[in-house]
Enzyme design. Sequence first.
Site, short mmCIF file in Angstrom:
data_model
loop_
_atom_site.label_atom_id
_atom_site.label_comp_id
_atom_site.label_asym_id
_atom_site.label_seq_id
_atom_site.Cartn_x
_atom_site.Cartn_y
_atom_site.Cartn_z
N ARG A 89 0.82 -1.21 0.00
CA ARG A 89 0.00 0.00 0.00
C ARG A 89 0.85 1.25 0.00
O ARG A 89 0.55 2.23 -0.69
CB ARG A 89 -0.95 -0.02 1.20
CG ARG A 89 -2.12 0.97 1.09
CD ARG A 89 -1.81 2.32 1.66
NE ARG A 89 -1.27 2.20 3.00
CZ ARG A 89 -0.33 2.99 3.48
NH1 ARG A 89 0.18 3.98 2.77
NH2 ARG A 89 0.13 2.81 4.70
N LEU A 121 10.42 15.05 1.38
CA LEU A 121 10.08 16.15 2.29
C LEU A 121 10.83 15.99 3.62
O LEU A 121 11.52 16.91 4.05
CB LEU A 121 8.57 16.19 2.55
CG LEU A 121 8.11 17.22 3.59
CD1 LEU A 121 8.41 18.64 3.12
CD2 LEU A 121 6.62 17.05 3.91
N SER A 145 8.54 15.89 12.50
CA SER A 145 7.21 16.48 12.56
C SER A 145 7.21 17.99 12.32
O SER A 145 6.15 18.61 12.36
CB SER A 145 6.57 16.18 13.93
OG SER A 145 6.37 14.80 14.10
N TRP A 164 14.11 8.75 5.32
CA TRP A 164 12.92 7.90 5.44
C TRP A 164 12.02 8.03 4.21
O TRP A 164 10.83 8.23 4.31
CB TRP A 164 12.13 8.23 6.71
CG TRP A 164 12.94 8.22 7.96
CD1 TRP A 164 13.21 9.28 8.78
CD2 TRP A 164 13.63 7.11 8.52
NE1 TRP A 164 14.02 8.89 9.82
CE2 TRP A 164 14.29 7.56 9.69
CE3 TRP A 164 13.76 5.76 8.17
CZ2 TRP A 164 15.06 6.73 10.49
CZ3 TRP A 164 14.52 4.93 8.97
CH2 TRP A 164 15.16 5.41 10.11
N ILE A 165 12.64 7.88 3.04
CA ILE A 165 11.94 8.11 1.78
C ILE A 165 11.51 6.77 1.17
O ILE A 165 12.36 6.00 0.67
CB ILE A 165 12.82 8.90 0.80
CG1 ILE A 165 13.34 10.18 1.47
CG2 ILE A 165 12.04 9.21 -0.47
CD1 ILE A 165 12.27 11.11 2.01
N ASP A 192 -1.07 -11.93 20.34
CA ASP A 192 -1.17 -12.54 21.66
C ASP A 192 -2.12 -13.73 21.65
O ASP A 192 -1.83 -14.78 22.25
CB ASP A 192 -1.64 -11.49 22.67
CG ASP A 192 -1.83 -12.07 24.07
OD1 ASP A 192 -0.82 -12.42 24.69
OD2 ASP A 192 -2.99 -12.17 24.51
N LEU A 198 -2.73 -15.72 19.30
CA LEU A 198 -2.10 -16.85 18.61
C LEU A 198 -1.05 -17.55 19.46
O LEU A 198 -0.52 -18.59 19.05
CB LEU A 198 -1.48 -16.38 17.29
CG LEU A 198 -2.34 -16.51 16.03
CD1 LEU A 198 -3.62 -15.71 16.15
CD2 LEU A 198 -1.58 -16.08 14.79
N GLY A 199 -0.73 -17.00 20.62
CA GLY A 199 0.26 -17.62 21.48
C GLY A 199 1.64 -17.63 20.85
O GLY A 199 2.03 -16.71 20.13
N GLU A 257 3.82 10.34 8.01
CA GLU A 257 2.79 11.26 7.53
C GLU A 257 1.93 11.81 8.67
O GLU A 257 0.70 11.88 8.59
CB GLU A 257 1.94 10.60 6.45
CG GLU A 257 2.81 10.20 5.25
CD GLU A 257 2.03 9.85 4.01
OE1 GLU A 257 0.97 10.46 3.79
OE2 GLU A 257 2.49 8.97 3.27
#
Length: 387
Positions: free
Chosen positions: A94, A135, A142, A166-167, A340, A342-343, A367
Amino acid sequence: MALHPYDLYDVRSLLSDEERAVQDSVARLVDERVLPIIGDCFDQGRFPKELIPELAGLGLLGATLPEEYGCAGLNSVSYGLICQELERGDSGIRSFASVQSSLCMYPIFAYGSEEQRRRWLPDMAAGKVIGCFGLTEPQGGSDPANMKTHAKRDGGDWVVNGSKMWITNGNLADIAIVWAQTDDGIQGFVLEKDFAGFSAQEIKHKMSLRASVTSALYFDNVRVPDASRLPNVKGLRGPLGCLTQARYGITWGPVGAAIACLDEALNYSKERILFDRPVAATQSAQLKLADWARRITSAQLLSLQLGRLKDAGKMQPTQVSLAKWNNCRMAIDIAREARDLLGGAGITTEHCPIRHALNMESVITYEGTETVHQLVVGRELTGINAF
């Protein structure tokens, strides 16, 4: 009739036929092409580049932009559903589509010249040209106004110096939408990867978004022609306008991640036998499952209404902040709690909750951190800026 466990309020019935068709086509792609490989991609720290032509073939890149530029011309709700289904696969998939669409193609469309639109958008929609968005800076985070990257006019060109951090897509990208300080305020530039002095370095040792490319960008006296400057915006409203577009899609994505976690935990709890009965037969498990369904339902309705507001031209940035804050918090909590339930099995990437939980650490941060979005809502309520 029994209710659908992942759509207790029948939100799907509120969608148009076209919106349902878009969701179904992306869901098939995720089921058939993403889910079989994504666990291994996460383990290997590899973005599955082989999926790019398939994403493009379905019209998922720049999906809301006009057809005249080779895009699908879909509405905002359809784009949200695309993000939801892709993130049901993995946040890295995504993120790729979100950056390409909302952070790269959108500014070229909204702020670029017609020549720039014609040059870049059709090939970007086809997945032939990949973009990244520059950016964030190492010292910025921030506070994007604390920007050190700068562009100085030199005859008919600009000379760009600085760095970005962090692009997403950085080392994949053919072009970068780079925001820089100028004597006339912050402006955007389309930098091509072969411009002299422009380099990208992939960031390794990540424990989140491992199936995604994350990079640092460096600009050492990069000469950029004025024709590569985005002419129709100046100031922070340019990059922040892009972020509003991307954050809108991010409100939908975590719904998909949470649904994936609920699906796996629900099926596991029915199959796992402890003390002579399925885990699903215990009150503690049912309380968790019911609470997750409640939170997912709330998030679905929040994003759908946000999409309708966006399509009506009424969406406000504070509304986007509220939905990103709520839905990212919803998804990261569900992913952790599903791990959790699912142990011991939950700590392996053979099951999706740990992967989604780790990915959501990035999604809830980038973002606009959760705190930033809380303060945006607080400012709206009080009229007082507490940043």
